[in-house]
Scaffold this active site. Structure first.
Site, short mmCIF file in Angstrom:
data_model
loop_
_atom_site.label_atom_id
_atom_site.label_comp_id
_atom_site.label_asym_id
_atom_site.label_seq_id
_atom_site.Cartn_x
_atom_site.Cartn_y
_atom_site.Cartn_z
CG HIS A 273 9.71 -21.22 9.06
ND1 HIS A 273 8.68 -20.94 9.90
CD2 HIS A 273 10.82 -21.27 9.83
CE1 HIS A 273 9.14 -20.80 11.13
NE2 HIS A 273 10.44 -21.01 11.13
CG HIS B 45 6.18 -24.46 12.95
ND1 HIS B 45 6.01 -24.21 11.61
CD2 HIS B 45 6.26 -23.24 13.53
CE1 HIS B 45 6.00 -22.90 11.41
NE2 HIS B 45 6.14 -22.29 12.56
CG ASP C 282 2.92 -19.05 17.02
OD1 ASP C 282 2.78 -18.47 15.94
OD2 ASP C 282 3.99 -19.05 17.66
CE LYS D 110 6.54 -17.84 20.87
NZ LYS D 110 7.26 -17.98 19.62
CE LYS E 191 2.43 -20.26 12.15
NZ LYS E 191 3.29 -19.61 13.10
NE ARG F 202 -3.98 -0.41 2.47
CZ ARG F 202 -5.18 -0.07 2.03
NH1 ARG F 202 -5.40 1.14 1.58
NH2 ARG F 202 -6.18 -0.92 2.04
CE LYS G 112 13.13 -24.28 11.60
NZ LYS G 112 13.95 -23.14 11.94
CD GLU H 75 10.14 -20.06 19.51
OE1 GLU H 75 10.58 -19.30 18.65
OE2 GLU H 75 8.93 -20.14 19.80
C1 BG6 Z 1 6.85 -18.98 13.80
C2 BG6 Z 1 6.05 -18.65 15.02
O1 BG6 Z 1 6.05 -19.64 12.85
O2 BG6 Z 1 7.95 -19.82 14.16
C3 BG6 Z 1 6.93 -17.98 16.07
O3 BG6 Z 1 4.98 -17.80 14.69
C4 BG6 Z 1 8.15 -18.81 16.37
O4 BG6 Z 1 6.20 -17.75 17.28
C5 BG6 Z 1 8.85 -19.22 15.07
O5 BG6 Z 1 9.01 -18.06 17.18
C6 BG6 Z 1 9.96 -20.21 15.35
O6 BG6 Z 1 10.73 -20.39 14.18
P1 BG6 Z 1 12.25 -20.83 14.25
O7 BG6 Z 1 12.64 -21.06 12.84
O8 BG6 Z 1 12.98 -19.68 14.89
O9 BG6 Z 1 12.31 -22.05 15.10
#
Ligand code: BG6
Length: 485
Positions: A179, A241, A236, A332, A149, A51, A183, A217
């Site tokens: 994603h 994942h 999330d 987290k 996502k 935008r 990996k 994390e």
């Molecule tokens: C994302 C989540 O899809 O993946 C995040 O929304 C998370 O909350 C992240 O921190 C983790 O990705 P990676 O590659 O750092 O393990």
């Protein structure tokens, strides 16, 4: 070892949300790295679309800054390389829900190129973008669209999203990114399972005691609280994942490594998942600690009941896995950033070494991050005199050691996935029915929490999560592996 970089065909890639966070942090620095590696051909063109009222020079300046801030330092300092990359950029201001900018965008697309459209925007705009791309004849039958996502927040919304895309694009044109599938180690999981004779005969409930999947994390949710608080760890991380990791570890061998063969097998895993009893799930929420605020402070809601941690025990009702528990956990603000899958094999049926030899087990650990690699714990005799005492030693294969300098050039998840889009390979992308099946399994769990007014258990930042998560495994006579880098 000689790495093979095969350049992809020339393309026009339009990034909707081209000025946004994901584009600046991941997509654009990643594309620059692919160019530096020789994978992106000179004719490739990237068109930012958003935008924001910017011209080409303004966009180039923004991307230069993004590469300096988020790019691989090895290439970001190469002024000539960066300038070369910026030359391939263009920009058009587009109104996703209106008419502005579409004609101009159409004018920028070249004939004879692969066309890919990256929807790096909120899902509420997916349908609008798809409709306009078709209405203005910018996207054709060969074009690809890439969506991020969160793909929905429950089954109904995921179905609605799938339907809104299916109105304009065929499933073979839709690339849903998770994603984690990009990996390096995640793909190695398939290579190790299906490229070796050694593991597959033992890969079942007869020989495997249990499997642990951990994605830990250290970061909290500060800065993205408004998104995260509506989502929580279950939506999330687990629905996408961790579910993908579970699928790859548990699936049957596909007949070939082709997109639908692989995704058919993953889908069967999701459909074989047992419903989860609420006693088999622990939710947690981080407290305040010396180095940061609590979850509730981070999301600015003193009463939030959203989980920043979840641990669960899962079962699969199929021939291969009936009776083998899968323990999953993610959170987290935990003690360290570490993601791994551990396949814990059963004890040998009888110890010829007697009770003093202790208990020894083979554990295959697949480390996703950091220090990507694999480790197989084997039992040997303790060296030296003193009788037959046993000890466990790791057969360790770190990818950095195996690849040497080339490890630095391994594409990161986004880079690899974008190159796969250009190549037209959907193997590492989620199919619509997979996403729906994952939500169909997730929804009742979340609904159960809402119905029971479930409140997550507090845990200390820098810990391994709430005590109840430890009990979840202890009461089965097992224990979580230490979360370590
Ligand atoms: C994302 C989540 O899809 O993946 C995040 O929304 C998370 O909350 C992240 O921190 C983790 O990705 P990676 O590659 O750092 O393990």
């Amino acid at each position: 070892m000689v790495s093979r970089v095969i350049p992809v065909d020339p393309f026009d890639l339009v990034i909707f949300g081209g000025t946004g966070d994901l584009a600046r942090r991941k997509i654009l620095p990643g594309l620059y790295r692919r160019m530096a590696a020789g994978q992106m051909p000179a004719e490739a063109r990237i068109i930012g679309a958003a935008r924001t009222d910017l011209d080409r020079a303004g966009y180039q300046a923004m991307v230069r800054e993004a590469i300096e801030e988020f790019g691989d330092p090895k290439h970001a300092g190469d002024a000539a390389g960066v300038s070369d990359f910026l030359e391939r950029l263009d920009y058009v201001a587009v109104d996703a829900t209106g008419d502005d900018g579409w004609k101009e965008l159409k004018g920028k697309m070249r004939d004879g190129m692969i066309r890919a459209f990256y929807f790096s925007v909120g899902p509420s705009l997916f349908g609008d973008l798809a409709e306009r791309l078709k209405a203005h004849k910018i996207a054709g039958d060969e074009s690809r669209i890439v969506v991020e996502k969160p793909f929905g927040h429950d089954l109904a919304s995921a179905k609605a999203l799938n339907a809104s895309l299916a109105r304009y694009f065929d499933e073979t044109q839709i690339y849903r990114i998770d994603h984690y599938l990009g990996k390096e180690t995640v793909q190695n999981l398939m290579a190790v399972r299906f490229g070796n004779m050694l593991f597959e005969p033992l890969w079942n409930s007869q020989y495997v005691d249990h499997i642990q999947i951990t994605v830990a994390e250290t970061v909290g949710v500060a800065g993205r609280g408004s998104y995260y608080d509506k989502s929580g760890a279950m939506r999330d991380m687990v629905q996408n994942h961790l579910m993908q990791l579970l699928c790859l570890i548990a699936m049957e061998p596909p007949a070939k490594f082709d997109p639908d063969a692989v995704r058919d097998e993953k889908l069967k895993v999701i459909r074989a998942l047992d419903p989860v009893d609420h006693h088999e799930i622990v939710r947690g929420q981080y407290d305040a600690g010396a180095d940061g605020p609590s979850y509730r402070e981070d999301v600015e809601d003193p009463k939030s009941r959203t989980e920043s941690y979840v641990a669960m025990k899962l079962g699969l009702s199929n021939w291969r896995w009936a009776g083998t528990p899968f323990y999953l956990r993610t959170g987290k603000r935990l003690k360290t950033r570490a993601s791994e899958i551990a396949v814990v094999f059963k004890d040998a049926p009888h110890s010829i070494f007697g009770p003093d030899a202790g208990r020894h087990r083979n554990i295959l650990t697949i480390r996703l991050q950091p220090n990507e690699g694999m480790e197989l714990g084997v039992t040997i005799k303790e060296p030296g005199p003193g009788g037959m005492r046993l000890m466990d030693v790791p057969l360790d294969m770190s990818f950095a050691d195996a690849l040497g300098d080339e490890a630095e050039e391994v594409p990161d998840a986004y880079e690899r996935l974008i190159m796969d889009v250009i190549r037209g390979n959907q193997t590492l992308f989620m199919r619509g029915d997979e996403v729906e099946a994952a939500w169909a399994w997730t929804d009742p769990i979340i609904e159960g929490w809402i119905d029971r007014h479930d409140v997550p258990k507090p845990y200390d930042p820098g810990s391994s999560g709430p005590d109840d998560a430890m009990l979840l495994v202890h009461r089965d006579g097992r224990k979580w592996r230490d979360i370590r880098a």
